[in-house]
Scaffold this active site. Structure first.
Site, mmCIF file in Angstrom:
data_model
loop_
_atom_site.group_PDB
_atom_site.id
_atom_site.type_symbol
_atom_site.label_atom_id
_atom_site.label_comp_id
_atom_site.label_asym_id
_atom_site.label_seq_id
_atom_site.Cartn_x
_atom_site.Cartn_y
_atom_site.Cartn_z
ATOM 1 N N TYR A 154 0.837 -1.207 0.000
ATOM 2 C CA TYR A 154 0.000 0.000 0.000
ATOM 3 C C TYR A 154 0.868 1.251 0.000
ATOM 4 C CZ TYR A 154 -3.564 3.377 1.407
ATOM 5 O OH TYR A 154 -4.401 4.472 1.459
ATOM 6 N N LYS A 158 1.054 4.344 -2.815
ATOM 7 C CA LYS A 158 0.785 5.753 -2.517
ATOM 8 C C LYS A 158 2.040 6.619 -2.703
ATOM 9 C CE LYS A 158 -3.560 5.289 -1.753
ATOM 10 N NZ LYS A 158 -4.526 5.860 -2.719
#
Length: 268
Positions: A154, A158
């Site tokens: 994740y 990002k």
């Protein structure tokens, strides 16, 4: 920027942040194109907006399917004759030990969080360039600047969106096309499962309500902000990580150890 009568393409429209964001944008008089995977949820949200006097249409899209982003970019301008603002909000998240995350899930996360939003922006860019106006809004995360244990993939996704936003903004410096990057900290949405919420409670992590985050996003769009980081002390640590990552690593050791027992409960 006045949002009244602006056409806004919103991905992840029925999600935890997406739904209150859609309702707040509609209340400002924006014309919404709601994008998501669940047609029933989309239609319910659109009807809710119509009942309040707003204007919304829906497009179903599954970004795991080949060609979905190009099809979306072709269909979106046909809804209201124009797209003024793109909000890339769709995303997936795992709180998990990296070795327990499957290759298929890693691919899905990169596809949804990185490839799809970049491809949508790319497909709409000729439209924005032809009008010499538009705004791209990328919903990132504090974890796009602060690598946090048990969110490895994740974080990677990002960090990618954060870098993309910076690079594209600089590329478009001589145009009237803006790029806004929003970095929330933890948000109280279904993306955070029971293990995640238990971990945050144990480690003292902060969680914002989605309505509050949506308000900040709307304000950032109106003010055409470049980057907005939400919440302290998380925003400070994200900043500090750019200068003294080793210091931040020391500070996160205790949290990493506490979080590990909760992350170990998840497999994907």
């Amino acid at each position: 920027m006045q949002l009244k009568n602006k056409c806004i393409l919103l991905t992840g429209a029925t999600g935890g942040i997406g739904k209150p964001l859609a309702l707040q944008l509609a209340a400002k008089g924006a014309k919404l194109i709601l994008v998501g995977r669940d047609s029933n949820k989309l239609e319910t949200l659109a009807q809710q907006i119509h009942n309040k006097g707003g204007n919304a249409k829906t497009l179903v899209a599954n970004f795991a399917e080949q060609g979905a982003t190009q099809q979306l970019a072709q269909q979106a301008p046909l809804q209201f004759g124009n797209v003024d603002i793109l909000i890339n909000n769709a995303g997936v998240l795992d709180f998990i030990l990296f070795e327990d995350q499957s290759p298929e899930r890693i691919a899905q996360m990169i596809e949804t969080n990185v490839t799809a939003p970049i491809q949508i922006a790319n497909a709409l860019m000729p439209h924005f360039k032809a009008n010499n106006q538009g705004q791209l809004v990328m919903i990132g995360s504090i974890l796009g600047s602060l690598g946090f244990p048990h969110y490895a993939t994740y974080c990677a996704s990002k960090f990618a969106i954060h870098g993309f936003s910076q690079a594209l903004r600089r590329e478009l410096v001589d145009t009237n096309i803006g790029v806004t990057y929003i970095a929330p900290r933890g948000v109280n949405t279904p993306m955070n499962d029971a293990a995640t919420l238990a971990m945050l409670a144990k480690t003292g992590g902060n969680v914002d309500e989605p309505e509050k985050v949506a308000q900040i996003i709307v304000k950032a769009i109106e003010q055409q902000k470049q980057e907005v980081f939400i919440g302290q002390p998380e925003s400070f640590f994200a900043w500090l990580n750019g200068f003294l990552p080793s210091v931040v690593s020391i500070g996160l050791k205790k949290q990493a150890r506490l979080a590990r027992e909760f992350a170990a409960k998840n497999k994907h």
